[in-house]
Design a protein around this motif. Sequence first.
Motif, PDB file in Angstrom:
ATOM      1  N   ALA A  51       0.812  -1.226   0.000  1.00 42.16           N
ATOM      2  CA  ALA A  51       0.000   0.000   0.000  1.00 42.16           C
ATOM      3  C   ALA A  51       0.833   1.259   0.000  1.00 42.16           C
ATOM      4  CB  ALA A  51      -0.930  -0.012   1.218  1.00 42.16           C
ATOM      5  N   ASP A  52       2.059   1.194   0.513  1.00 44.72           N
ATOM      6  CA  ASP A  52       2.916   2.376   0.559  1.00 44.72           C
ATOM      7  C   ASP A  52       3.878   2.445  -0.635  1.00 44.72           C
ATOM      8  OD1 ASP A  52       2.807   4.556   2.169  1.00 44.72           O
ATOM      9  OD2 ASP A  52       4.149   3.810   3.725  1.00 44.72           O
ATOM     10  N   LEU A  53       3.741   1.484  -1.584  1.00 44.30           N
ATOM     11  CA  LEU A  53       4.612   1.478  -2.766  1.00 44.30           C
ATOM     12  C   LEU A  53       3.842   1.477  -4.081  1.00 44.30           C
ATOM     13  CD1 LEU A  53       7.270  -1.209  -1.679  1.00 44.30           C
ATOM     14  CD2 LEU A  53       7.501   1.265  -1.555  1.00 44.30           C
ATOM     15  N   ALA A  54       2.697   0.821  -4.089  1.00 42.40           N
ATOM     16  CA  ALA A  54       1.982   0.584  -5.350  1.00 42.40           C
ATOM     17  C   ALA A  54       1.742   1.857  -6.138  1.00 42.40           C
ATOM     18  CB  ALA A  54       0.658  -0.127  -5.052  1.00 42.40           C
ATOM     19  N   GLY A  55       1.404   2.943  -5.471  1.00 39.57           N
ATOM     20  CA  GLY A  55       1.112   4.186  -6.172  1.00 39.57           C
ATOM     21  C   GLY A  55       2.319   4.807  -6.827  1.00 39.57           C
ATOM     22  N   ASN A  56       3.536   4.381  -6.422  1.00 40.56           N
ATOM     23  CA  ASN A  56       4.760   4.957  -6.995  1.00 40.56           C
ATOM     24  C   ASN A  56       5.485   4.009  -7.944  1.00 40.56           C
ATOM     25  OD1 ASN A  56       4.457   7.390  -5.722  1.00 40.56           O
ATOM     26  ND2 ASN A  56       5.982   7.027  -4.120  1.00 40.56           N
ATOM     27  N   ILE A  57       4.930   2.830  -8.213  1.00 41.38           N
ATOM     28  CA  ILE A  57       5.585   1.895  -9.126  1.00 41.38           C
ATOM     29  C   ILE A  57       5.530   2.453 -10.548  1.00 41.38           C
ATOM     30  CG2 ILE A  57       5.564  -0.436 -10.091  1.00 41.38           C
ATOM     31  CD1 ILE A  57       6.403  -0.334  -7.167  1.00 41.38           C
ATOM     32  N   VAL A  62      14.398  -1.389   0.500  1.00 44.06           N
ATOM     33  CA  VAL A  62      15.103  -0.363  -0.274  1.00 44.06           C
ATOM     34  C   VAL A  62      14.101   0.513  -1.029  1.00 44.06           C
ATOM     35  CG1 VAL A  62      16.646  -0.018  -2.243  1.00 44.06           C
ATOM     36  CG2 VAL A  62      17.256  -1.659  -0.458  1.00 44.06           C
ATOM     37  N   SER A  63      13.077  -0.111  -1.600  1.00 45.27           N
ATOM     38  CA  SER A  63      12.072   0.639  -2.367  1.00 45.27           C
ATOM     39  C   SER A  63      11.395   1.701  -1.521  1.00 45.27           C
ATOM     40  CB  SER A  63      11.016  -0.324  -2.922  1.00 45.27           C
ATOM     41  OG  SER A  63      11.575  -1.256  -3.807  1.00 45.27           O
ATOM     42  N   VAL A  71       5.163   6.093  -0.856  1.00 48.64           N
ATOM     43  CA  VAL A  71       4.123   7.101  -1.070  1.00 48.64           C
ATOM     44  C   VAL A  71       3.954   7.920   0.207  1.00 48.64           C
ATOM     45  CG1 VAL A  71       1.706   7.505  -1.656  1.00 48.64           C
ATOM     46  CG2 VAL A  71       2.960   5.600  -2.716  1.00 48.64           C
ATOM     47  N   SER A  72       4.030   9.233   0.089  1.00 50.90           N
ATOM     48  CA  SER A  72       3.956  10.118   1.254  1.00 50.90           C
ATOM     49  C   SER A  72       2.648  10.908   1.248  1.00 50.90           C
ATOM     50  CB  SER A  72       5.148  11.074   1.262  1.00 50.90           C
ATOM     51  OG  SER A  72       6.374  10.355   1.260  1.00 50.90           O
ATOM     52  N   ASN A 105       7.045  11.120  -4.206  1.00 51.80           N
ATOM     53  CA  ASN A 105       6.312  10.469  -5.286  1.00 51.80           C
ATOM     54  C   ASN A 105       7.160  10.230  -6.528  1.00 51.80           C
ATOM     55  OD1 ASN A 105       6.549  13.076  -6.109  1.00 51.80           O
ATOM     56  ND2 ASN A 105       4.381  13.388  -6.604  1.00 51.80           N
ATOM     57  N   ALA A 106       8.487  10.055  -6.336  1.00 52.11           N
ATOM     58  CA  ALA A 106       9.325   9.620  -7.456  1.00 52.11           C
ATOM     59  C   ALA A 106       8.871   8.223  -7.869  1.00 52.11           C
ATOM     60  CB  ALA A 106      10.794   9.596  -7.057  1.00 52.11           C
ATOM     61  N   LYS A 107       9.010   7.899  -9.137  1.00 49.85           N
ATOM     62  CA  LYS A 107       8.571   6.608  -9.632  1.00 49.85           C
ATOM     63  C   LYS A 107       9.651   5.553  -9.424  1.00 49.85           C
ATOM     64  CE  LYS A 107       4.548   7.987 -10.841  1.00 49.85           C
ATOM     65  NZ  LYS A 107       3.378   7.557 -10.037  1.00 49.85           N
ATOM     66  N   LEU A 108       9.217   4.353  -9.042  1.00 47.81           N
ATOM     67  CA  LEU A 108      10.123   3.244  -8.750  1.00 47.81           C
ATOM     68  C   LEU A 108      10.110   2.251  -9.904  1.00 47.81           C
ATOM     69  CD1 LEU A 108       9.105   2.623  -5.030  1.00 47.81           C
ATOM     70  CD2 LEU A 108      11.257   3.633  -5.830  1.00 47.81           C
ATOM     71  N   MET A 109      11.206   2.161 -10.610  1.00 46.93           N
ATOM     72  CA  MET A 109      11.345   1.157 -11.658  1.00 46.93           C
ATOM     73  C   MET A 109      11.929  -0.099 -11.001  1.00 46.93           C
ATOM     74  SD  MET A 109      13.551   1.298 -15.202  1.00 46.93           S
ATOM     75  CE  MET A 109      12.635   2.683 -15.849  1.00 46.93           C
TER      76      MET A 109
END
Length: 951
Positions: free
Chosen positions: A191-197, A251-252, A258-259, A271-275
């Motif tokens: 939930a704290d990563l999905a929006g930034n993938i 690490v992600s 997501v903040s 909200n930088a994108k995580l590749m």
Amino acid sequence: MGKIVSVLVVLVMVILPSFKPIFEPKPLKKYHLPAGLTSADYLPSTLIVKFKNVSLGKSTLSVGSRQFNGTTAVTITSINPIYQFKGATLQTLAEQKSIDNAGLNRIYQVKYNSSLPIEKVVDELQKDASVEYVEPSFVYYTFDTPNDPDFLDGKQSYLDQVKAPEAWTIQPNANKVVIAIVDSGSDLQHADLAGNIYLNSSDPVNGIDDDGDGYIDNYMGWDFVGATASKIVADNNPDIPADSLDHGVHVSGLASAVSNNGLGIASIAENAKLMIIKVGADDNSRAIYKGYEGIIYAANHGAKIINCSWGGPGGGAYGQDVVNYVVSKGCLVVAAAGNSKTNEPIYPAAYSGAFAVANVTSDDVKASSSSFGYHVAIAAPGTGIYSTTNGNNYGYKSGTSMAAPIVSSAAALVLAKNPLLTGLQAGEILRITADDIYINKVGNELYTNQLGSGRLNVFKAVSASSSPSIRYQKITIDDGSSGALSAGDTVSYYFELKNILLATNNLEVSLSTDNPNIKIVTGLKNVGAFNALETKSVGPFKVVVNANTPENTNILFKLNYSNPLSNYNAKEFFTSTVNLDYQNITVNQLYTTISSNGRIGYSGANAHDGLGVLYKDFSMLYEGALMIGVSPTQVSNNARSANGETDEDFFKVKGVARVQDAMVAYEGISTFNDSKSVSPIGLLVNHKQIAYKNAPDDKFVVVEYEVTNTTNLPLNNVYIGLFADWDIDESSKNFLAYDEEKRLSYAYASTPLTPYAGIQVLSTNVKPLFYPLSYQLGSDPLYDGNFSTTEKYHTLSSGIKATNLGTGDGLDIMCVIGAGPYIIAPGKSVKIAFAVIVGDDLADIQKSAMAASEKYTKSLKVVESEFKMSQNYPNPAKKLSSVDLNIPDNGFTSLEVFDYLGRKVKDVLAKDLKQGVYTTSIDLSGLKTGVYFYRCTFKGQQKVHKMIVVE
């Protein structure tokens, strides 16, 4: 050629570990795994091969069997390009040029079958003329350590430590900046990563490679490994299947959780994108198998920041090629410095151009586990760091693995505020705005300047005003002679500098060191105006290596950059090893090295520390070792032994010194004994090498050993020889022959247009010996891979075993050549001399052999028309020293020693001498430590030199 030392730092290197003189041409050396690595540290039956040409069709390396000595040694099963640059990833000519410059389109993965050790397979394949390099496909490891769940009450105190809240008032987020997480994978549903993938909208999941980049359905990232490393199968799912693999998840979250979503944690970038690029296997929680492939993927798919929270000691050319390429595309490679607790280099962090991150605790003190070194760019919190874990969970981890993504997140924030910067420039802003953690910081005293420029300060970084950033790209070292940077030498340093950021005027560059063994002669240069992204060459900076500098001394130098008209002031460091215990001989057509332990061509085992034997760009010698034997149980030597080890029986008494004012182009001397042997004979050996500049003497080097019996009993049946492993072109296609009349052994190859090399026994007072060897022959002493003491004595004492070796296309050949038996009375010595010879063909080396024999027959005493006296050697001296005199005519000659007040303290010589060249010993016993002068008088002429005596 050979006297100027160039050390290239490609693009930007924050700090360089160490510089040693390097001489071209570079020899093709046998491959050895980095110390401590085992088969678990590389993929089985897999190599990384870079070809010299773009077209694989130009290579003789192909699928099928490769033979040597008539048997199949290696069967290549597949050759596949590592990178396929297609479609949207190749949009401009500039991008294609970046690929060509780095040579990534010439790098292939080669699969093979062989029973040989991987080092032998590398040796076999790198003989191919179309190959630039071959190395294993290294496995790397992540750098985190599990921590106690209640380590800290404030779960994200590190954000306050790096001043993130203050930074958000200036730049609240890193919208649209892409951070690549090259790691074990991630939790794509967290939930704290999905929006930034990061989502690749050009290639939705439909079973088609819509964007033509060679990766089918890489919509949410890519998995380069799959379920297991034993059968690597890439796929489009970088999601992790188990909690044990959550290193990349943690690490992600640090890079870009997501903040401001009222859930879990915050990240600096917000909200930088995580590749997400998975380069580990589902069944291994720590191993990184395809890290460099992941780095390239990230750069080609739009990531500006590439986070690598992993590493290892395997640092080949392949990884450097990758870093060079992605930096040229404007990326920043943020790499964990490692958790080794040492300053030993860890890769990719130690590569030129990488941005290495060390780990500090909450009070800015180096974490006990963190690696350090002058290559580190910056430090960041990495101890007890709270972040995302698998299955929508959170937890603590520690290590440089955690410090690195915090820096990556900060770099993304800087890029969001300054979108025209390259990733490298963003890194430089982080580096120059870091907070000092050395001044008055208890706990960091031992690591000054080895934790980078300081601890990350994000607020300063996003608030930074215009500033230059000068970094060196290349260092050239010139000592005007052999490149050994010997005691007493004046050494010139030249620097290629680059301004990474904004222009500056009136730039001053200074070189300094706190090491008392170095005196700075020229330490300041005014560079003047220096534009942004401009490169300038600055130098020479001249230094003197003090006369009493210990051998192999590492000197830490500081380069300081400043503008006295502004507040710009910066520094970086490098180390330079001076007064090496070996010297490179480059005065004629044969390039070689004299050591302090009797070896020929190299000071170290396994072709390390030296030039070997070089002629016309051919490297021809892998090993040249001294062996002195008196029985099957007593052979003092430094030749190979068993299990890849070497005997190291010789102890350095006096390191290599070049004889000043010598009568020849080069004369070097060293002294050693055999006290390191488990069964010492009791020997003291004076080692000398002499080289001549002009024809017909410019294709050989004379090697002399004076062997003294230091025991109270006579030594009988003494055999003295050299063990030589010749590798001329393709080592498995070599032949050996022995010319009994000239006492000359020579090696050559079946491949056309290759040179000859050989060793000649110049001494004629004892019977010669010659024993050809090849581990490829079943009856050979080396067949089992061991070379025992008994076998060594057997090769020394068997006379002329044979006069040739090799049939068909040839063999991998070695030999022992020398003379004996000698009888050495107590306190007495014998001399044996060799000539190492190179040439274009047999007639050429035979001609040089005759010239060498004639030269030595005259005892190297070529009388010149001028009265000369050499500098004493060794100098400083203890108890005994020597001096060479050139007496051009018959006449009375005297040699006297005076103290620094001019009082005569010793008469050394007073007699009529005939025309000739003399080596005269000076007995220094009874003289106290100090400076003395010695004077030689001949027919009214006088020569005076200073010498230093130590008790």
